[in-house]
Design a protein around this motif. Structure first.
Motif, PDB file in Angstrom:
ATOM      1  N   GLY A  92       0.786  -1.224   0.000  1.00 48.24           N
ATOM      2  CA  GLY A  92       0.000   0.000   0.000  1.00 48.24           C
ATOM      3  C   GLY A  92       0.817   1.271   0.000  1.00 48.24           C
ATOM      4  O   GLY A  92       1.975   1.299  -0.429  1.00 48.24           O
ATOM      5  N   ALA A  93       0.200   2.339   0.504  1.00 47.15           N
ATOM      6  CA  ALA A  93       0.800   3.679   0.471  1.00 47.15           C
ATOM      7  C   ALA A  93       1.737   3.910   1.640  1.00 47.15           C
ATOM      8  O   ALA A  93       1.642   3.254   2.684  1.00 47.15           O
ATOM      9  CB  ALA A  93      -0.309   4.728   0.484  1.00 47.15           C
ATOM     10  N   GLN A  94       2.660   4.854   1.450  1.00 51.73           N
ATOM     11  CA  GLN A  94       3.500   5.401   2.528  1.00 51.73           C
ATOM     12  C   GLN A  94       4.168   4.315   3.371  1.00 51.73           C
ATOM     13  O   GLN A  94       3.960   4.244   4.577  1.00 51.73           O
ATOM     14  CB  GLN A  94       2.658   6.306   3.434  1.00 51.73           C
ATOM     15  CG  GLN A  94       1.943   7.412   2.677  1.00 51.73           C
ATOM     16  CD  GLN A  94       1.297   8.415   3.609  1.00 51.73           C
ATOM     17  OE1 GLN A  94       1.956   9.308   4.123  1.00 51.73           O
ATOM     18  NE2 GLN A  94       0.000   8.271   3.830  1.00 51.73           N
ATOM     19  N   VAL A  95       4.974   3.494   2.732  1.00 47.19           N
ATOM     20  CA  VAL A  95       5.643   2.412   3.452  1.00 47.19           C
ATOM     21  C   VAL A  95       7.027   2.874   3.901  1.00 47.19           C
ATOM     22  O   VAL A  95       7.908   3.108   3.064  1.00 47.19           O
ATOM     23  CB  VAL A  95       5.777   1.156   2.565  1.00 47.19           C
ATOM     24  CG1 VAL A  95       6.446   0.035   3.343  1.00 47.19           C
ATOM     25  CG2 VAL A  95       4.404   0.708   2.063  1.00 47.19           C
ATOM     26  N   PRO A  96       7.265   3.038   5.198  1.00 49.76           N
ATOM     27  CA  PRO A  96       8.596   3.441   5.669  1.00 49.76           C
ATOM     28  C   PRO A  96       9.642   2.401   5.257  1.00 49.76           C
ATOM     29  O   PRO A  96       9.381   1.188   5.303  1.00 49.76           O
ATOM     30  CB  PRO A  96       8.439   3.508   7.188  1.00 49.76           C
ATOM     31  CG  PRO A  96       6.964   3.690   7.410  1.00 49.76           C
ATOM     32  CD  PRO A  96       6.296   2.916   6.303  1.00 49.76           C
ATOM     33  N   THR A  97      10.797   2.872   4.874  1.00 48.48           N
ATOM     34  CA  THR A  97      11.840   1.963   4.382  1.00 48.48           C
ATOM     35  C   THR A  97      12.208   0.872   5.390  1.00 48.48           C
ATOM     36  O   THR A  97      12.348  -0.295   4.999  1.00 48.48           O
ATOM     37  CB  THR A  97      13.078   2.771   3.954  1.00 48.48           C
ATOM     38  OG1 THR A  97      12.707   3.612   2.845  1.00 48.48           O
ATOM     39  CG2 THR A  97      14.210   1.862   3.512  1.00 48.48           C
ATOM     40  N   PRO A  98      12.373   1.173   6.674  1.00 43.94           N
ATOM     41  CA  PRO A  98      12.692   0.079   7.614  1.00 43.94           C
ATOM     42  C   PRO A  98      11.629  -1.015   7.633  1.00 43.94           C
ATOM     43  O   PRO A  98      11.953  -2.203   7.751  1.00 43.94           O
ATOM     44  CB  PRO A  98      12.782   0.795   8.971  1.00 43.94           C
ATOM     45  CG  PRO A  98      13.132   2.202   8.629  1.00 43.94           C
ATOM     46  CD  PRO A  98      12.399   2.484   7.350  1.00 43.94           C
TER      47      PRO A  98
END
Length: 364
Positions: free
Chosen positions: A134-140
């Motif tokens: 989905g949207a806005q997935v933090p890299t960590p």
């Protein structure tokens, strides 16, 4: 009428019907249009990419032309997402996975999810095991998922060029754990130039070409050959991007102060008008920072001429952008690259306004 012409006419008719349904906020009617098309022989992939996607693109262009309000655009987009979900939940749309495993995600801070969703559904239809994050997935979080899922590749989507620094971090992190990256979305440029600059292993202009590249196999070397790291963007050594990005809030306040001195009418602005003006300035600063990150004049000039078109469609003089650019130039006079970008943007606006009276990309 030959077969191709007849099919083209049928597709235009279906798009008109779907457009009518989404703009009158008729979710059930929109689903009926798509399901009827499927019952009449349209392939699910074609329904996604040749019917639903163009209608959603029209939603965006009609908002830009000021023929849809923000609320109407949001409502239409929400219905589009639910139509895709309804299509995806049909039993015939979930074949048994026979290929590899792909993670599809939007980069951190990217909330335009539809392009990634379309790719995820197309890959599922073609027989991939898809993890759609989905949207806005933090890299960590993305990297933690890759460690546990055993993905063969990652498809990273971004629509806004201001998210390119986040995309760079995600691309580098995925490659560091040995997972190749397919980049896609408008943020990477119409020719994929920013995907190459940021070290992606592959770039796709659309869902069909992305699915084909994954089927062909994504190599581990980057599009530019060799391993790309953050220090492979040598222009970042001047710290202009870092300093502008960190000072965005202060720059917005300073530009507002300049404008209040230069434009007496701002003294009578309502709180809502001041808030909207601050938001517009913040977008300009954001795109300036993004352009500094990739060191590309076109990114900033394209945004500014697009903004001029948006203003023209709303009967706001494009010349209203001049004082904001002048104020930024004053505040950033000691930043050579920022000064170059601002000068180039001003020249682009002058050319567009002088030649046509409005930005040539304006819709009205």
């Amino acid at each position: 009428m030959n077969v191709m012409t007849e099919r083209s006419h049928e597709l235009r008719t279906l798009r008109d019907q779907l457009w009518a349904a989404v703009t009158r906020r008729d979710e059930h009617g929109a689903v009926d249009v798509v399901f009827t098309a499927l019952e009449n022989g349209m392939e699910a992939e074609n329904a996604l990419l040749d019917l639903i996607a163009p209608v959603q693109a029209k939603v965006g262009s009609e908002w830009a032309a000021n023929r849809l309000t923000v609320a109407q655009e949001h409502a239409a987009s929400a219905i589009t997402e639910r139509v895709i979900a309804a299509l995806a939940h049909r039993p015939a749309a979930r074949p048994t996975p026979r290929l590899g495993r792909v993670t599809v995600a939007c980069v951190d801070q990217e909330w335009h999810v539809l392009p990634a969703r379309l790719l995820a559904e197309v890959l599922t239809l073609r027989g991939w095991q898809v993890d759609f994050l989905g949207a806005q997935v933090p890299t960590p979080h993305l990297i933690a998922h890759l460690h546990s899922s055993g993905a063969d590749a990652v498809a990273l989507s971004s629509t806004l060029p201001t998210r390119l620094p986040a995309a760079h971090a995600a691309i580098s992190a995925c490659k560091a754990v040995g997972v190749p990256v397919l980049a896609g979305g408008a943020a990477f440029g119409p020719d994929g130039r920013y995907a190459r600059r940021l070290g992606a292993n592959a770039w796709a202009a659309d869902a069909r070409s992305g699915a084909q590249q994954l089927a062909d196999g994504i190599p581990m070397h980057s599009l530019t050959e060799g391993r790309q790291q953050f220090d492979d963007l040598p222009h970042l050594a001047d710290q202009e991007y870092t300093l502008v990005a960190r000072a965005q809030g202060q720059l917005v306040k300073q530009v507002l102060a300049h404008l209040e001195e230069r434009i007496p009418a701002m003294a009578s602005y309502t709180d809502q008008q001041r808030e909207r003006t601050a938001e517009d300035i913040a977008h300009i600063v954001e795109f300036l920072a993004g352009s500094l990150y990739v060191d590309d004049d076109d990114l900033f000039t394209t945004f500014m001429t697009w903004t001029a078109g948006i203003l023209s469609a709303r009967r706001v003089p494009a010349r209203s952008l001049d004082p904001a650019l002048d104020a930024l130039a004053t505040e950033l006079k000691d930043f050579p690259r920022a000064t170059r970008l601002l000068n180039r943007a001003q020249l682009a606006l002058d050319g567009a306004i002088t030649t046509t009276g409005r930005h040539p990309g304006a819709f009205a």
